[in-house]
Design a protein around this motif. Structure first.
Motif, short mmCIF file in Angstrom:
data_model
loop_
_atom_site.label_atom_id
_atom_site.label_comp_id
_atom_site.label_asym_id
_atom_site.label_seq_id
_atom_site.Cartn_x
_atom_site.Cartn_y
_atom_site.Cartn_z
N LYS A 212 4.21 4.13 -4.05
CA LYS A 212 3.44 4.49 -2.89
C LYS A 212 2.70 5.76 -3.57
CE LYS A 212 2.05 5.23 1.40
NZ LYS A 212 1.31 6.52 1.21
N SER A 213 3.42 6.57 -4.52
CA SER A 213 2.49 7.58 -4.91
C SER A 213 1.65 7.09 -5.85
CB SER A 213 3.71 8.42 -5.95
OG SER A 213 4.77 8.93 -5.06
N LEU A 214 1.96 6.02 -6.72
CA LEU A 214 0.80 5.55 -7.53
C LEU A 214 -0.39 4.87 -6.66
CD1 LEU A 214 3.13 3.71 -10.21
CD2 LEU A 214 1.73 5.56 -10.62
N GLN A 215 0.20 4.35 -5.47
CA GLN A 215 -1.04 3.92 -4.79
C GLN A 215 -1.86 5.04 -4.03
OE1 GLN A 215 0.52 1.59 -1.40
NE2 GLN A 215 -1.34 0.79 -0.72
N ASP A 216 -1.14 5.97 -3.72
CA ASP A 216 -1.95 6.96 -3.24
C ASP A 216 -3.00 7.69 -4.39
OD1 ASP A 216 -0.90 6.89 -0.91
OD2 ASP A 216 0.69 8.53 -1.28
N MET A 217 -2.39 7.72 -5.48
CA MET A 217 -3.27 8.22 -6.78
C MET A 217 -4.36 7.31 -7.11
SD MET A 217 -2.04 8.30 -10.67
CE MET A 217 -2.36 6.49 -10.97
N ASP A 218 -4.14 5.90 -6.95
CA ASP A 218 -4.99 5.11 -6.95
C ASP A 218 -6.31 5.00 -6.03
OD1 ASP A 218 -5.97 2.73 -8.86
OD2 ASP A 218 -5.99 1.95 -7.02
N ASP A 219 -5.85 5.15 -4.94
CA ASP A 219 -6.70 5.18 -3.80
C ASP A 219 -7.60 6.56 -4.01
OD1 ASP A 219 -5.54 2.98 -2.30
OD2 ASP A 219 -4.20 3.86 -1.12
N ARG A 220 -7.23 7.57 -4.27
CA ARG A 220 -7.62 8.83 -4.44
C ARG A 220 -8.83 8.75 -5.48
NH1 ARG A 220 -2.79 11.28 -4.25
NH2 ARG A 220 -2.95 11.85 -6.54
#
Length: 571
Positions: A212-220
């Motif tokens: 989820k953290s990696l996904q948030d990072m990629d979304d940002r």
């Protein structure tokens, strides 16, 4: 859609994807860097281009043509346009490229942290699995050993030949192995339970949180790219109004081009004040054939033929304009050949009248500005001196006196220069106005001086009353005031028949004939002599058109006819 629930087993692929995302962001940053380099080079080349074509002369020497001024306006607008390209480059450098590089460093550190947490959780789960697997293998070995000990014990217990001690020993071994197998079983069960718990925690808490953290990072990162795309476009959009003004300025400069004004400037810049040259005179060397050796004979040409000749040249009794165009030309070859370069003189007398007047007026204006500066400086020094006198502690008033004296001296010099140039200017303007008056008078009256009286006025030493000789010649001494008493009144001057030609002359220098009764004469012009010099320095001559008047004897080369009285050549 969550990566943690859908991609729980794709740790390696997510690792590759996030790395690709950062590489793509840095690739776009590199693109922006190359784009802003192009903008900077473009702006630099535009500025160099403008500098190359901007005038390097002083403002006084710059052309005043509207086409030139409009071109300089276009260059100024282009220079402003280059400035806007620099603004675009700066915006891209700070708000796009710089922001992308800072974000790239941050996202790299964040990705590294999340991946380290994921790998650490994976390593912990692997360690738990190894412990469970070891306990399982131990339990399996212990069970096999217990089975072997049980078989051995059963074999010895059923063997009648086996001793009791051997049976007891086999039984003890069987119990020991069975106990160890039970312990291994309990350990295996505990390790299995622990592994299952860790595995559930890993795939239901740790990995989903990390993903989820990696996904948030990629979304940002994706959102950041969208924002930088917008900033990339806004950097260009922000300068569009000013760029439009620059283009509008170029269009306005194009509309300001005025061919009529440019033509007027050409006339104003190069107008000499001279009149166009007239036709070349016909040098009639056959006049000698019409004369006899007798001094009393005027001409063998019948009067009727002379009348017809006069009618051809002009009405009887009518004289051509003393300001004939031919006489205003200093050098007839200037129209079709290279004009001789005259030396520059302080009073600009080497220039045509109109250009001389403009240059003198320009110098007077410049000297006036310098004089005003000196006056302002003198007033300032006087005020400072008054302050020092009222407040001695601020300074010594006498220390300013040398500077005040120097300023006053400079003022006097400038006033003298202005007066001298104004004198020259008034001479030019007076000469132009007098020429106009004489042309007007000649057009109205069409008469020649009466009698054999010398011209009115004297040929003065004033430089404004004479033409300057060509550079290769030195002007001869100018004749003094003609004395009317030296000439006797001659009725033939007013007679219908012209005076006979007694010789011819060639002008060595130009003469503008400002005084009444004098004859305008151009350099190298050929004239007929109708009366010799009476000792006052003046010779009476006639042009081909019939115009008669006096010219300075020292300004002409005279050749007298052989059959005339006292034939002689004056140089």
């Amino acid at each position: 859609m969550s990566w943690g629930t859908e991609l729980w087993d794709q740790f390696d692929n997510l690792d590759k994807h996030t790395q690709w995302g950062i590489d793509f962001l840095e690739r776009f940053a590199k693109f922006v860097k190359e784009r802003l380099d192009i903008e900077q080079n473009y702006a630099k080349q535009l500025r160099n281009l403008v500098k190359k074509y901007c005038p390097k002369r002083s403002k006084d020497e710059e052309p005043r043509f509207t086409s030139c001024l409009s071109f300089y306006a276009v260059l100024n607008e282009l220079n402003d346009y280059a400035g806007q390209r620099e603004v675009v480059a700066e915006e891209m450098a700070h708000k796009v490229y710089g922001e992308l590089m800072r974000y790239s460093q941050d996202i790299k550190a964040e990705r590294k942290h999340h991946l380290q947490e994921g790998r650490k959780a994976q390593q912990h789960l692997d360690h738990c699995w190894k412990q469970m697997d070891n306990s399982k293998r131990k339990f399996e070995r212990e069970c096999k050993e217990a089975e072997k000990s049980q078989i051995s014990y059963d074999r010895l217990d059923n063997d009648i030949n086996a001793t009791k001690s051997e049976v007891e020993k086999a039984k003890a071994q069987f119990y020991l192995r069975t106990h160890m197998a039970d312990e291994s079983k309990n350990e295996y069960a505990a390790q299995l339970q622990n592994f299952n718990a860790e595995q559930w925690k890993h795939f239901n808490n740790v990995i989903p949180h990390t993903f989820k953290s990696l996904q948030d990072m990629d979304d940002r990162r994706t959102v950041k790219l969208g924002e930088t795309y917008r900033s990339f476009a806004e950097a260009e959009r922000r300068v569009i109004p000013i760029v439009s003004k620059c283009l509008d300025g170029m269009v306005s400069a194009a509309k300001a081009v005025d061919m009529r004004r440019d033509s007027a400037i050409v006339v104003e810049s190069f107008k000499s004040g001279f009149e166009p040259p007239g036709d070349f005179p016909f040098e009639d060397f056959s006049q000698n054939l019409s004369r006899t050796g007798s001094d009393g004979t005027i001409s063998n040409t019948p009067k009727g033929e002379r009348d017809r000749d006069r009618d051809r040249d002009g009405a009887p009794g009518t004289r051509t304009d003393p300001k004939h165009p031919m006489s205003r030309t200093k050098n007839k070859l200037w129209l079709f050949g290279k004009k001789p370069k005259a030396p520059s003189l302080e009073d600009f007398s080497h220039l045509p009248p109109e250009q001389r007047r403009k240059r003198l007026q320009q110098r007077i204006d410049e000297l006036g500005k310098e004089l005003q500066k000196e006056i302002d400086q003198r007033d300032a020094l006087n005020k400072m001196k008054d302050v020092y006198e009222k407040n001695p502690q601020m300074g010594d008033p006498s220390s300013l006196q040398p500077k005040i004296s120097e300023t006053i001296c400079n003022m006097e010099k400038l006033r003298s220069e202005i007066h001298k140039n104004e004198t020259w200017l008034s001479e030019v303007e007076g000469k132009q106005s007098s020429r106009g008056d004489r042309r007007h008078s000649a057009d109205n009256h069409h008469h020649t001086p009466q009698g054999r009286e010398s011209p009115e006025g004297s040929y003065t030493d004033d430089t404004s009353q004479e033409h300057h000789a060509p550079p290769q010649r030195t002007s001869p001494p100018k004749p003094g005031q003609p004395n009317p008493e030296l000439h006797e009144f001659d009725d033939e001057f007013d007679d219908d028949d012209p005076l006979p030609v007694i010789g011819h002359c060639k002008a060595l220098y130009s003469f503008d004939g400002q005084n009444e009764g004098t004859l305008v004469m151009a350099d190298d012009e050929v004239l007929y002599i109708i009366e010799e010099d009476k000792g006052d320095g003046w010779t009476r001559a006639r042009k081909q058109g019939g115009e008669e008047g006096y010219v300075p004897t020292s300004y002409v080369e005279i050749t007298m006819e052989r059959n005339s009285k006292g034939a002689v050549t004056y140089i």
